[in-house]
Design an enzyme around this catalytic site. Sequence first.
Site, short mmCIF file in Angstrom:
data_model
loop_
_atom_site.label_atom_id
_atom_site.label_comp_id
_atom_site.label_asym_id
_atom_site.label_seq_id
_atom_site.Cartn_x
_atom_site.Cartn_y
_atom_site.Cartn_z
CG ASP A 246 -5.15 -115.09 2.27
OD1 ASP A 246 -4.84 -115.84 1.78
OD2 ASP A 246 -5.44 -114.10 2.38
CD GLU A 283 -1.08 -116.76 0.40
OE1 GLU A 283 -0.89 -116.71 -0.73
OE2 GLU A 283 -2.05 -116.16 1.07
#
Length: 579
Positions: A246, A283
């Site tokens: 993330d 990401e």
Amino acid sequence: MATISVWAPRARHTVELDLGGRRIAMVPAARGWYRAEAADVGPGTDYAFVIDGRGPYPDPRSPFQPEGPHGPSRIIDHDAFAWTDADWAGLDPRDGVIYEMHLGTFSPSGDADGAIERLDHLVDLGVTSVCVLPVVQFSGRRNWGYDGVGLFAPHDAYGGPDGVKRLVDACHARGLGVILDVVYNHVGPEGNYLGMFGPYFTDFYRTPWGEAVNFDKAGSDEVRRFVIDNALMWFRDYHVDGLRLDAVHAIVDTSARHVLEELSAEVDALEARLGRPLTLIAESDLNDPRLCRPRDVGGFAIEAQWSDDFHHALHAVVTGEVSGYYADFGRLEHLATALRRGWVYAGDYSAHRGRRHGRSPAGLHPSQLLGYIQNHDQVGNRAVGDRLAGLVGPGRVRIAAALTLLSPFTPMLFQGEEWGSVRPFQYFTDHQDRELGRAVAQGRRAEFASFGWSPDEVPDPQDPATFERSVLDWDEQTRQPHAVILEWYRALVALRAATPELREGGFGHTHVEVDDDAGWLVMVRDPLVVAVNLAPTTRRVAVPRGRIVLASDGAAAVVDGHVDLPADAVAVLDQRRDP
């Protein structure tokens, strides 16, 4: 006799092992570690730590928190699980289609076993890997998962450690790979006791979530080890095939060897030992190819990264939204640029940012970028969590699907997208600290006030109804237009799987022509041609010769090297077949 260890350099005097009221003094070891020998301790034993008389606190590396983030930790035996995937050889998620799911909303029961009951639907759809949003321990029963505090402990509401293992095992039995979303850039606010033990965070940097994780200041060696060991655990003990990292742009590390480079090297070493592919997907909103470049040329050797530019470009042209970060997009030429080279902003000036953004992705393969038109962020971070099918008609939904699934990127779908679900995916929490819950709700409303939303229009994340609205309605797919959209997605996924050339070619394999004024786009990815009409009237669009193999509107036809496309329609031609 068992040995239990904990890293607690912040202890000034004592660290004690708490076994349900029985306390054992722990012995200091090197670099802030403490150890204790305890009899009658093994799988099923609950334990915690007392630091300088304060606590008890759960283990930072707790494998299970059956009573939630504030309760004791529980020892488990990873070797006791009866795996059935011994013949699983693994897979590279970039070779197929990824499907993003949130365990709490994917099925009516909202847990790992409920997801298992729906896996056959994914097999029929044709996807090859599932990407599961974070499953680690957080406060309460409902959460996206990005407020996790027990990074080694699968949440009890999802079925705990065995529930996650059952899900992975069931996926492998059906030929599905599993990617797990993990968060190493911050930790949730409630039940976060890491700072009591050691310098897990630093105020030298700030992130949108507060203090940054300490990857490069004093004490950071053990913090880096904590994160890397966590990643290796998911691969080794839970048999996952990939990790989605993330928001790595919020990981600040000025060390000579970045923690992401170190992580990828250790994952490669574990891959060699296990004998199956292990994949990292990052990401990032930086448009930085360094993430995916090899380590010997200064890269981090992460296999793939998300590509928001493609999403933003496609979303803006099919919805007409050009506010916020969509202000940098909105023309078909932006979408064509993304399809041709990967990013729209590759060192170009961004009006939204007021500066240049990104760097050329030259040298990257298209499969190293994930392409999507919906995901948990791009839906859930809208004020009311509205999906694409709630914003545009079925024609544009099918256009977006065709461009995503036949794009040069590794496609990713979001749960329910395949039947054009209009159920929202809203931002929901279940913080047990009421003041924190109120602060989160107020912050959410204030965030969207600048976009013209009144406070009453923004759902309260703490309200159970916000979560309940976000649970998939599986009966939707039996109704129209959802049933037709589902068949469209199945056909596109099957066509991609049957056309290996789509996965083999680089960016030079994709040719795109557009006419912004006329509202048409033609993407040629030999042997397929995708012709799109976003105009409100029928358009005659020039295309290479070929036979239509898929059309969102039956009126589409090829005549003398042109295809007549009705409004908001898309046709896919195969150049190997003459009309």
